[in-house]
Design an enzyme around this catalytic site. Sequence first.
Site, mmCIF file in Angstrom:
data_model
loop_
_atom_site.group_PDB
_atom_site.id
_atom_site.type_symbol
_atom_site.label_atom_id
_atom_site.label_comp_id
_atom_site.label_asym_id
_atom_site.label_seq_id
_atom_site.Cartn_x
_atom_site.Cartn_y
_atom_site.Cartn_z
ATOM 1 N N LYS A 162 28.210 27.029 16.338
ATOM 2 C CA LYS A 162 29.205 26.583 17.358
ATOM 3 C C LYS A 162 30.609 26.445 16.818
ATOM 4 O O LYS A 162 31.554 27.033 17.700
ATOM 5 C CB LYS A 162 28.834 25.327 17.863
ATOM 6 C CG LYS A 162 27.689 25.154 18.735
ATOM 7 C CD LYS A 162 27.638 24.023 19.786
ATOM 8 C CE LYS A 162 26.430 24.101 20.740
ATOM 9 N NZ LYS A 162 26.164 22.523 21.121
ATOM 10 N N LYS B 121 18.171 33.944 21.040
ATOM 11 C CA LYS B 121 17.874 33.066 22.061
ATOM 12 C C LYS B 121 18.673 33.276 23.342
ATOM 13 O O LYS B 121 19.950 33.386 23.439
ATOM 14 C CB LYS B 121 17.584 31.458 21.494
ATOM 15 C CG LYS B 121 18.920 31.013 21.452
ATOM 16 C CD LYS B 121 18.795 29.362 21.113
ATOM 17 C CE LYS B 121 20.283 28.716 21.105
ATOM 18 N NZ LYS B 121 20.162 27.501 20.618
ATOM 19 N N LYS C 118 22.954 29.115 27.515
ATOM 20 C CA LYS C 118 23.960 29.018 28.504
ATOM 21 C C LYS C 118 25.297 29.837 28.140
ATOM 22 O O LYS C 118 26.160 30.094 28.891
ATOM 23 C CB LYS C 118 24.528 27.682 28.897
ATOM 24 C CG LYS C 118 23.469 26.674 28.344
ATOM 25 C CD LYS C 118 23.768 25.201 28.954
ATOM 26 C CE LYS C 118 22.604 24.302 28.007
ATOM 27 N NZ LYS C 118 22.445 23.113 29.017
HETATM 28 P P1 TYM Z 1 20.365 21.834 25.140
HETATM 29 O O1 TYM Z 1 21.173 21.184 26.145
HETATM 30 O O2 TYM Z 1 21.011 23.062 24.379
HETATM 31 O O3 TYM Z 1 18.875 22.373 25.657
HETATM 32 C C1 TYM Z 1 18.040 21.419 26.308
HETATM 33 C C2 TYM Z 1 16.732 21.762 25.731
HETATM 34 O O4 TYM Z 1 16.237 23.235 26.248
HETATM 35 C C3 TYM Z 1 15.884 23.822 25.093
HETATM 36 N N1 TYM Z 1 16.123 25.024 24.996
HETATM 37 C C4 TYM Z 1 15.358 26.202 24.836
HETATM 38 N N2 TYM Z 1 14.071 26.461 24.662
HETATM 39 C C5 TYM Z 1 13.283 27.466 24.840
HETATM 40 N N3 TYM Z 1 14.029 28.667 24.572
HETATM 41 C C6 TYM Z 1 15.415 28.611 24.841
HETATM 42 N N4 TYM Z 1 16.037 29.843 24.798
HETATM 43 C C7 TYM Z 1 16.042 27.572 24.729
HETATM 44 N N5 TYM Z 1 17.463 26.923 25.126
HETATM 45 C C8 TYM Z 1 17.386 25.734 24.887
HETATM 46 C C9 TYM Z 1 16.327 22.988 23.829
HETATM 47 O O5 TYM Z 1 15.521 23.057 22.653
HETATM 48 C C10 TYM Z 1 16.494 21.530 24.403
HETATM 49 O O6 TYM Z 1 15.006 20.942 24.293
HETATM 50 N N6 TYM Z 1 21.127 18.690 21.347
HETATM 51 C C11 TYM Z 1 20.316 18.919 22.602
HETATM 52 C C12 TYM Z 1 20.252 17.629 23.551
HETATM 53 C C13 TYM Z 1 20.028 16.474 23.186
HETATM 54 C C14 TYM Z 1 18.744 15.963 22.806
HETATM 55 C C15 TYM Z 1 18.976 14.494 22.205
HETATM 56 C C16 TYM Z 1 17.661 16.432 22.762
HETATM 57 C C17 TYM Z 1 20.716 15.609 22.860
HETATM 58 N N7 TYM Z 1 20.153 14.353 22.479
HETATM 59 C C18 TYM Z 1 17.854 13.892 21.761
HETATM 60 C C19 TYM Z 1 16.603 15.862 22.386
HETATM 61 C C20 TYM Z 1 16.699 14.411 22.133
HETATM 62 C C21 TYM Z 1 20.704 20.184 23.158
HETATM 63 O O7 TYM Z 1 21.934 20.547 22.958
HETATM 64 O O8 TYM Z 1 19.768 20.698 24.299
#
Ligand code: TYM
Length: 348
Positions: free
Chosen positions: A125, A208, A211
């Site tokens: 990032k 992957k 967004k």
């Molecule tokens: P974020 O907002 O990027 O994504 C949310 C969830 O979607 C999953 N994900 C995917 N799964 C499969 N294929 C993909 N291409 C894909 N893109 C995203 C992510 O693995 C996630 O489960 N850091 C985290 C948010 C967070 C969090 C937490 C998660 C903050 N605190 C505590 C778990 C526990 C994040 O940026 O996810």
Amino acid sequence: MTEAGTGAGGAKFAPRVFSGIQPSGDLHLGNYLGALKRFAETQDAGVESIYCMVDLHAITVWQDPAELRHATRELAAGFIASGLDPDKSILFNQSQVAEHTQMAWVFNCVARMGWMKRMTQFKDKAGKNAEQASLGLFGYPALMAADILVYHATHVPVGEDQKQHLELTQEIARKFNHDYGVEFFPVTEPVIEGTATRVMNLRDGTKKMSKSDPSDMSRINLTDDADTIAKKIRKAKTDPEPLPLDADGLAERPEARNLVNIYAALADMSLDQVMAEAGGQSFSVFKPRLADLAVDRIAPISAEMGRLMEDPDEIDRTLSAGAARARAIAAPILRRTYDILGMVGAGA
Ligand code: TYM
């Protein structure tokens, strides 16, 4: 996921699930299959579940305030439309529960610089311009550990891309327990299961789905209409060969593997079941079938999100009520943490 979590020294914690999603941009098929759909399944299996719109994580990179507000409500609508019931699960936005940031400070003091510097998501990032990245982006994983551990959560369902952050969460719990001679925090388990833990970009099967990709054709958004979903699948990159006869034949074919994985996850089938049905088909046959399935699954969610967004006040009430329930769990755990640390007034 019915097993109790195990603490550093074998102490048992009641099963409790936590996960979060950032309200930064549109929800896409990767978020749905890797996270939301699985959250709903966990809730329906009867495990106590806490789900959070992590708005404080979102602002580690620039967010326009009006867009953040909209994205937070739309994400809440996405959770509910995907089957999360705010009466069964706890749904709220992170900034309403101050205990997350209070615990994050404690973990800033537990985590080591060297651990944080190894985080690949920070490197991705921040890119070449790491000196210009916010301090919040660097500390992001400590806030994430706080999100999880302030509830003593034992299991965290996520996609593959969060694995390293969850390993860091385990390190933080272990170091805290070790340094203070307690078995206070569980060593939380990541739950990364199913055929869609890493949904790939529709234009490039080696990246992957995300967004942040500039091309909207690279992902299916939960807000896309039926025609757009069908068009994106029709135009998805593939190779010229028909599908192989079994799953082994997908190994060197990332785009084909991705479409088959998406099909399996949407249809609740195993990879072998899909290959038994679709092995040998050309993409001109398989893609329309996948498009029909995707529209069938996504269109009702999209419609329900639209309906829920017509009443933002109701969404806000749901998030406030969820925050009050979340705080009731987090506040005593934070107080006990402060007491362990030796903060005067915390033990009362
Ligand atoms: P974020 O907002 O990027 O994504 C949310 C969830 O979607 C999953 N994900 C995917 N799964 C499969 N294929 C993909 N291409 C894909 N893109 C995203 C992510 O693995 C996630 O489960 N850091 C985290 C948010 C967070 C969090 C937490 C998660 C903050 N605190 C505590 C778990 C526990 C994040 O940026 O996810």
